[in-house]
Scaffold this motif. Structure first.
Motif, PDB file in Angstrom:
ATOM      1  N   VAL A 139      32.960  51.135  39.134  1.00 37.97           N
ATOM      2  CA  VAL A 139      33.460  49.536  38.136  1.00 37.97           C
ATOM      3  C   VAL A 139      34.149  50.013  37.300  1.00 37.97           C
ATOM      4  N   ALA A 140      35.333  50.611  35.980  1.00 38.93           N
ATOM      5  CA  ALA A 140      35.908  50.774  35.926  1.00 38.93           C
ATOM      6  C   ALA A 140      37.006  50.395  36.290  1.00 38.93           C
ATOM      7  N   TRP A 141      37.269  51.220  38.038  1.00 39.95           N
ATOM      8  CA  TRP A 141      38.428  51.296  38.727  1.00 39.95           C
ATOM      9  C   TRP A 141      38.907  49.763  39.207  1.00 39.95           C
ATOM     10  N   LEU A 142      37.257  48.814  39.667  1.00 39.97           N
ATOM     11  CA  LEU A 142      37.553  47.316  38.949  1.00 39.97           C
ATOM     12  C   LEU A 142      38.143  46.477  37.994  1.00 39.97           C
ATOM     13  N   ASP A 143      37.587  46.971  37.085  1.00 44.25           N
ATOM     14  CA  ASP A 143      38.310  46.000  35.356  1.00 44.25           C
ATOM     15  C   ASP A 143      39.488  46.577  36.097  1.00 44.25           C
ATOM     16  N   ALA A 144      39.864  48.132  35.956  1.00 37.90           N
ATOM     17  CA  ALA A 144      41.551  48.123  35.971  1.00 37.90           C
ATOM     18  C   ALA A 144      42.335  47.234  36.167  1.00 37.90           C
ATOM     19  N   GLN A 145      41.654  47.305  37.664  1.00 38.55           N
ATOM     20  CA  GLN A 145      42.315  46.215  38.993  1.00 38.55           C
ATOM     21  C   GLN A 145      42.315  44.823  38.234  1.00 38.55           C
ATOM     22  N   TYR A 146      41.394  44.003  37.756  1.00 39.70           N
ATOM     23  CA  TYR A 146      41.553  42.892  37.130  1.00 39.70           C
ATOM     24  C   TYR A 146      42.900  42.822  36.334  1.00 39.70           C
ATOM     25  N   GLU A 147      42.754  43.977  35.556  1.00 37.60           N
ATOM     26  CA  GLU A 147      43.537  44.034  33.948  1.00 37.60           C
ATOM     27  C   GLU A 147      45.127  43.628  34.593  1.00 37.60           C
ATOM     28  N   ALA A 148      44.869  44.175  36.087  1.00 37.97           N
ATOM     29  CA  ALA A 148      46.779  44.595  36.504  1.00 37.97           C
ATOM     30  C   ALA A 148      47.070  42.878  37.117  1.00 37.97           C
ATOM     31  N   GLY A 149      46.232  42.132  37.040  1.00 39.33           N
ATOM     32  CA  GLY A 149      45.758  40.933  37.856  1.00 39.33           C
ATOM     33  C   GLY A 149      46.012  41.295  39.717  1.00 39.33           C
ATOM     34  N   VAL A 150      45.551  42.447  40.403  1.00 41.97           N
ATOM     35  CA  VAL A 150      45.100  42.814  41.469  1.00 41.97           C
ATOM     36  C   VAL A 150      43.968  41.671  42.068  1.00 41.97           C
ATOM     37  N   PHE A 151      42.773  42.383  41.533  1.00 46.47           N
ATOM     38  CA  PHE A 151      41.651  41.496  41.803  1.00 46.47           C
ATOM     39  C   PHE A 151      41.885  39.804  41.009  1.00 46.47           C
ATOM     40  N   LEU A 152      40.985  39.503  42.057  1.00 43.70           N
ATOM     41  CA  LEU A 152      40.848  37.658  41.679  1.00 43.70           C
ATOM     42  C   LEU A 152      38.375  38.042  41.862  1.00 43.70           C
ATOM     43  N   ALA A 153      38.626  38.486  42.917  1.00 47.70           N
ATOM     44  CA  ALA A 153      37.027  37.987  42.674  1.00 47.70           C
ATOM     45  C   ALA A 153      36.842  39.051  43.525  1.00 47.70           C
ATOM     46  N   SER A 154      34.716  39.162  43.131  1.00 50.14           N
ATOM     47  CA  SER A 154      34.599  40.963  43.892  1.00 50.14           C
ATOM     48  C   SER A 154      32.571  40.432  43.560  1.00 50.14           C
ATOM     49  N   GLY A 155      32.573  41.366  44.180  1.00 51.07           N
ATOM     50  CA  GLY A 155      30.827  40.994  44.187  1.00 51.07           C
ATOM     51  C   GLY A 155      30.089  42.130  45.593  1.00 51.07           C
ATOM     52  N   ARG A 156      28.533  42.291  45.548  1.00 53.09           N
ATOM     53  CA  ARG A 156      28.229  43.207  46.739  1.00 53.09           C
ATOM     54  C   ARG A 156      27.738  41.799  47.862  1.00 53.09           C
ATOM     55  N   LYS A 157      28.328  42.801  48.582  1.00 52.44           N
ATOM     56  CA  LYS A 157      27.546  42.121  49.719  1.00 52.44           C
ATOM     57  C   LYS A 157      26.115  41.658  50.483  1.00 52.44           C
ATOM     58  N   GLN A 158      24.925  40.768  51.191  1.00 54.17           N
ATOM     59  CA  GLN A 158      24.033  40.569  50.270  1.00 54.17           C
ATOM     60  C   GLN A 158      23.866  40.775  52.215  1.00 54.17           C
ATOM     61  N   PRO A 159      22.609  41.771  52.930  1.00 50.69           N
ATOM     62  CA  PRO A 159      22.177  43.269  52.330  1.00 50.69           C
ATOM     63  C   PRO A 159      22.943  43.763  51.692  1.00 50.69           C
ATOM     64  N   ARG A 160      22.966  44.484  50.510  1.00 53.31           N
ATOM     65  CA  ARG A 160      23.343  45.451  50.420  1.00 53.31           C
ATOM     66  C   ARG A 160      23.562  46.535  50.680  1.00 53.31           C
ATOM     67  N   ASP A 161      24.572  45.823  51.669  1.00 55.36           N
ATOM     68  CA  ASP A 161      25.954  47.103  52.703  1.00 55.36           C
ATOM     69  C   ASP A 161      27.204  47.797  52.099  1.00 55.36           C
ATOM     70  N   GLY A 162      27.642  46.767  51.379  1.00 56.08           N
ATOM     71  CA  GLY A 162      28.837  47.115  50.983  1.00 56.08           C
ATOM     72  C   GLY A 162      29.205  46.006  50.002  1.00 56.08           C
ATOM     73  N   GLY A 163      30.204  45.563  50.056  1.00 56.17           N
ATOM     74  CA  GLY A 163      31.163  44.912  48.576  1.00 56.17           C
ATOM     75  C   GLY A 163      32.511  43.686  49.524  1.00 56.17           C
ATOM     76  N   VAL A 164      32.874  42.815  48.591  1.00 56.17           N
ATOM     77  CA  VAL A 164      34.352  42.123  49.150  1.00 56.17           C
ATOM     78  C   VAL A 164      35.004  41.915  48.123  1.00 56.17           C
ATOM     79  N   ILE A 165      36.464  41.931  47.932  1.00 54.83           N
ATOM     80  CA  ILE A 165      37.026  41.940  47.300  1.00 54.83           C
ATOM     81  C   ILE A 165      38.070  40.553  47.588  1.00 54.83           C
ATOM     82  N   LEU A 166      38.872  39.907  46.555  1.00 52.70           N
ATOM     83  CA  LEU A 166      39.766  39.141  47.170  1.00 52.70           C
ATOM     84  C   LEU A 166      40.771  39.535  46.112  1.00 52.70           C
ATOM     85  N   ALA A 167      41.895  40.142  46.436  1.00 57.98           N
ATOM     86  CA  ALA A 167      43.025  40.458  45.925  1.00 57.98           C
ATOM     87  C   ALA A 167      44.316  39.882  46.203  1.00 57.98           C
TER      88      ALA A 167
END
Length: 99
Positions: free
Chosen positions: A23-51
Motif C-alpha cells: 500500500v505504501a508503494w501504491l501511494d508513492a505511485q499515485y503521488e508520482a502520477g503513475v497510477f490512476l486506479a487500483s483494487g483487488r480482483k473478485q474473487p481475491r486472487d490478485g488485483g488490477v492497476i490502471l497506469a
C-alpha cells in the motif's frame, strides 16, 4: 496507458504479510502520477492497476519494485492500450489513435 494485472502466486496469508509495504508503494505511485486506479480482483486472487507512463519499460520497472514482486507473492501481466475515449475527468489521458 497500461493495465497491470496482478495474480497471487502464494497463499493470501503471505500476501497479507506484505500488504502494508504494498500500500505504501501504491501511494508513492499515485503521488508520482503513475497510477490512476487500483483494487483487488473478485474473487481475491490478485488485483488490477490502471497506469500511465512514458514507456512500457518504465511501467515494467515500477511493477518490478512492488513489494509483492520482490517478496515473491505475485506475478504481473502488463497490457498496453491506446485510450482514445475516456470518461469526463480523464480527458488529460486521452490519446490519439496509432496509425
Amino acid at each position: 496507458m497500461f493495465v497491470l494485472e496482478l495474480t497471487y502466486t502464494a497463499p493470501v496469508e503471505q500476501v497479507d504479510a506484505l500488504m502494508t509495504d504494498h500500500v505504501a508503494w501504491l501511494d508513492a505511485q499515485y503521488e508520482a502520477g503513475v497510477f490512476l486506479a487500483s483494487g483487488r480482483k473478485q474473487p481475491r486472487d490478485g488485483g488490477v492497476i490502471l497506469a500511465v507512463a512514458p514507456s512500457r519499460a518504465d511501467v515494467e520497472a515500477v511493477a518490478a519494485a512492488d513489494p509483492f514482486v520482490t517478496g515473491g507473492v505475485c506475478a504481473y501481466r502488463i497490457t498496453e492500450f491506446v485510450a482514445t475515449k475516456t470518461a469526463p475527468g480523464l480527458e488529460a489521458y486521452r490519446q490519439a489513435p496509432v496509425a
